[in-house]
Design a protein around this motif. Structure first.
Motif, PDB file in Angstrom:
ATOM      1  N   LEU B  19       0.032  -8.772   7.157  1.00  0.00           N
ATOM      2  CA  LEU B  19      -1.378  -9.143   7.127  1.00  0.00           C
ATOM      3  C   LEU B  19      -2.270  -7.908   7.039  1.00  0.00           C
ATOM      4  O   LEU B  19      -3.389  -7.989   6.538  1.00  0.00           O
ATOM      5  N   THR B  20      -1.780  -6.749   7.509  1.00  0.00           N
ATOM      6  CA  THR B  20      -2.584  -5.523   7.366  1.00  0.00           C
ATOM      7  C   THR B  20      -2.721  -5.164   5.892  1.00  0.00           C
ATOM      8  O   THR B  20      -3.715  -4.570   5.489  1.00  0.00           O
ATOM      9  N   VAL B  21      -1.705  -5.512   5.085  1.00  0.00           N
ATOM     10  CA  VAL B  21      -1.772  -5.268   3.637  1.00  0.00           C
ATOM     11  C   VAL B  21      -2.713  -6.297   2.997  1.00  0.00           C
ATOM     12  O   VAL B  21      -3.581  -5.942   2.191  1.00  0.00           O
ATOM     13  N   ALA B  22      -2.556  -7.564   3.386  1.00  0.00           N
ATOM     14  CA  ALA B  22      -3.453  -8.608   2.866  1.00  0.00           C
ATOM     15  C   ALA B  22      -4.905  -8.253   3.174  1.00  0.00           C
ATOM     16  O   ALA B  22      -5.802  -8.414   2.328  1.00  0.00           O
ATOM     17  N   ARG B  23      -5.126  -7.729   4.382  1.00  0.00           N
ATOM     18  CA  ARG B  23      -6.479  -7.344   4.796  1.00  0.00           C
ATOM     19  C   ARG B  23      -7.077  -6.280   3.864  1.00  0.00           C
ATOM     20  O   ARG B  23      -8.238  -6.354   3.489  1.00  0.00           O
ATOM     21  N   ILE B  25      -6.197  -5.758   0.734  1.00  0.00           N
ATOM     22  CA  ILE B  25      -6.440  -6.373  -0.581  1.00  0.00           C
ATOM     23  C   ILE B  25      -7.760  -7.160  -0.539  1.00  0.00           C
ATOM     24  O   ILE B  25      -8.582  -7.074  -1.458  1.00  0.00           O
ATOM     25  N   MET B  26      -7.975  -7.885   0.560  1.00  0.00           N
ATOM     26  CA  MET B  26      -9.244  -8.627   0.704  1.00  0.00           C
ATOM     27  C   MET B  26     -10.441  -7.680   0.653  1.00  0.00           C
ATOM     28  O   MET B  26     -11.458  -7.968   0.014  1.00  0.00           O
ATOM     29  N   ARG B  27     -10.332  -6.537   1.344  1.00  0.00           N
ATOM     30  CA  ARG B  27     -11.433  -5.572   1.398  1.00  0.00           C
ATOM     31  C   ARG B  27     -11.675  -4.882   0.064  1.00  0.00           C
ATOM     32  O   ARG B  27     -12.821  -4.679  -0.343  1.00  0.00           O
ATOM     33  N   ASN B  28     -10.567  -4.487  -0.598  1.00  0.00           N
ATOM     34  CA  ASN B  28     -10.696  -3.629  -1.774  1.00  0.00           C
ATOM     35  C   ASN B  28     -10.715  -4.388  -3.096  1.00  0.00           C
ATOM     36  O   ASN B  28     -11.180  -3.857  -4.093  1.00  0.00           O
ATOM     37  N   ALA B 215      -3.082  -1.629  -1.750  1.00  0.00           N
ATOM     38  CA  ALA B 215      -4.199  -2.409  -2.305  1.00  0.00           C
ATOM     39  C   ALA B 215      -4.800  -1.675  -3.511  1.00  0.00           C
ATOM     40  O   ALA B 215      -5.064  -2.289  -4.546  1.00  0.00           O
ATOM     41  N   LEU B 216      -4.975  -0.341  -3.380  1.00  0.00           N
ATOM     42  CA  LEU B 216      -5.525   0.425  -4.510  1.00  0.00           C
ATOM     43  C   LEU B 216      -4.564   0.391  -5.700  1.00  0.00           C
ATOM     44  O   LEU B 216      -4.975   0.206  -6.851  1.00  0.00           O
ATOM     45  N   GLU B 217      -3.267   0.562  -5.416  1.00  0.00           N
ATOM     46  CA  GLU B 217      -2.237   0.541  -6.463  1.00  0.00           C
ATOM     47  C   GLU B 217      -2.217  -0.817  -7.179  1.00  0.00           C
ATOM     48  O   GLU B 217      -2.098  -0.886  -8.402  1.00  0.00           O
ATOM     49  N   LEU B 218      -2.339  -1.886  -6.413  1.00  0.00           N
ATOM     50  CA  LEU B 218      -2.384  -3.229  -7.001  1.00  0.00           C
ATOM     51  C   LEU B 218      -3.579  -3.349  -7.944  1.00  0.00           C
ATOM     52  O   LEU B 218      -3.451  -3.870  -9.062  1.00  0.00           O
ATOM     53  N   GLY B 219      -4.726  -2.845  -7.513  1.00  0.00           N
ATOM     54  CA  GLY B 219      -5.921  -2.878  -8.351  1.00  0.00           C
ATOM     55  C   GLY B 219      -5.713  -2.131  -9.671  1.00  0.00           C
ATOM     56  O   GLY B 219      -6.044  -2.635 -10.742  1.00  0.00           O
ATOM     57  N   ARG B 220      -5.129  -0.928  -9.574  1.00  0.00           N
ATOM     58  CA  ARG B 220      -4.869  -0.130 -10.788  1.00  0.00           C
ATOM     59  C   ARG B 220      -3.930  -0.878 -11.735  1.00  0.00           C
ATOM     60  O   ARG B 220      -4.152  -0.946 -12.937  1.00  0.00           O
TER      61      ARG B 220
END
Lengths: 273, 273
Positions: B19-23, B25-28, B215-220
């Motif tokens: 959930l810390t990762v999901a958090r 992703i939600m933020r970024n 989260a940043l890597e997922l966005g890229r």
């Protein structure tokens, strides 16, 4: 059925905690052989459903019977809570569990009928100790408290440690106000923290160690059925250990708590049973 | 393959830590929908074998693909270590893991090429961070330290607590002597203990939080593949949560760490997948 008195006793747990029960059987019934199974691939049982635990227990009993055991000890609180009654009725050999044995002794030693139980969240949430205790004596009041950090602290080996003492003080604070005179160590790891728990609870509270009581109960049962080992075992180390995953870590823990060098632990595929 | 940009991202973990990762992703990536799966019936993964973890990961990916996810984030260090390469090769949608993302950033920020990693015994024992880091830069030295009590401490909610500080001081003592300038939080629960770890390690050590970097890597990655959500989602709360057992406890923890009220978590039978 012809009974082989020198056949081993089968002991099983969801993982390594049940070794505290095996240890008490070794100490108190030194003539008995043991086959231990730790379900390390599927640990913990505490968060799983009754249906799942009954299925797991049947598989393990199937495996243990292939090892020709003469009796079975469920050295796991969750499996004792969920599966004992079902599997006992299906077997032609004696099956005993840790919860019954602990509850019997607690009910017999309490004076003020106020008994505390500590365990995992699953065990405490199930209310299983209260069920057994109230059947034995309806006047008994049971106060439960989950202590989630005790298992990882015991597995770290921090059994006599200021950190563990602080955690125990925090967990047991409310229980100390409840005027209990008896406290059941309702998780197989907790006997490893016994001295810390005893120190925090103080002299007025009698600790019940179901691992010890289960070994005594097993001895009584085997004697009653004329199944006690004749004591003619020739092996130096009449104990065999099986796990469902990562045998090395298990062996390390076993060596740290047993008075023997457990050099060989075998991994088996329990899903096949 | 036709890409539905507004399809959700699938995120999974052995339990609640992811959930810390999901958090992050939600933020970024606030335009992205998320389907989260926590394998609470089979947690922890850290003590299980590679073969078992690959099997579990395949079952979860099967479930997530039924939910029509467009990409998968393995928000679990053990599953990233043991299963990422295998499942990535089997899938036609992007799959990323937390270990790669954390390693990349650590390699780019270290000045003295001495990087520490803390995690579960399984993650540290696997040496997986060293494998990635040395591939990025062979001059890097990696010093690992398992911290088994950090997960139960975080789950107890003792994130700012004198007990946790003492445990951190003990665990990190040797690491502090190693002259590292970068420390990877190699377990998804550890960002919850970030301030305690930072305080113990001191100002000279940069903490790398793989949850944020993932989260940043997922966005890229989504941008590169032209798969970023068009941002036209109408739902107020485009996040769905699934677990394999005990949904209530999960929901409580989720509500304590996410900036949303997670009112509905659904329990599914993951063994069927």
């Amino acid at each position: 059925m012809k009974i082989d008195r020198d056949a081993p006793v089968g002991v099983f747990d969801s993982g390594i905690g049940g070794l505290t029960v095996a240890r008490e059987i070794m100490r108190n019934l030194p003539s008995e052989k043991i086959v231990y199974f730790g379900d390390t691939a599927r640990v913990p049982y505490g968060s799983k459903s009754k249906e799942t635990i009954v299925r797991y227990s049947r598989q393990i009993i199937h495996f243990l019977k292939e090892q020709q055991v003469k009796a079975i000890v469920i050295a796991c609180n969750t499996a004792s809570a969920f599966a004992l009654d079902t599997v006992k009725a299906e077997q032609d050999i004696p099956v005993i569990g840790v919860i019954e044995a602990g509850a019997k002794v607690a009910a017999s030693v309490t004076r003020n009928h106020r008994i505390g139980v500590i365990g995992t969240e699953g065990t405490i949430g199930s209310g299983i100790h209260a069920k057994y205790l109230k059947k034995l004596d309806p006047k008994i009041t049971v106060i439960g408290r989950p202590c989630p950090l005790f298992v990882p602290l015991a597995e770290e080996g921090w059994t006599h440690d200021p950190v563990t003492t602080q955690v125990a003080e925090r967990y047991l604070e409310d229980l100390k106000k409840e005027n209990i005179d008896t406290l059941i160590l309702g998780c197989t790891h907790y006997p490893l923290l016994r001295s810390t728990i005893a120190q925090v609870m103080g002299d007025g509270v009698r600790l019940v160690n179901p691992a010890y009581e289960t070994a005594l109960e097993l001895g009584r049962l085997l004697k009653e059925k004329d199944m006690l080992s004749a004591g003619t075992i020739q092996e130096d180390f009449p104990y065999r250990f099986f796990v469902s995953d990562l045998a090395d870590k298990f062996t390390g823990f076993a060596n740290s708590i047993l008075p023997y060098d457990v050099s060989m632990t075998k991994k088996i595929d329990i899903e096949k049973y």
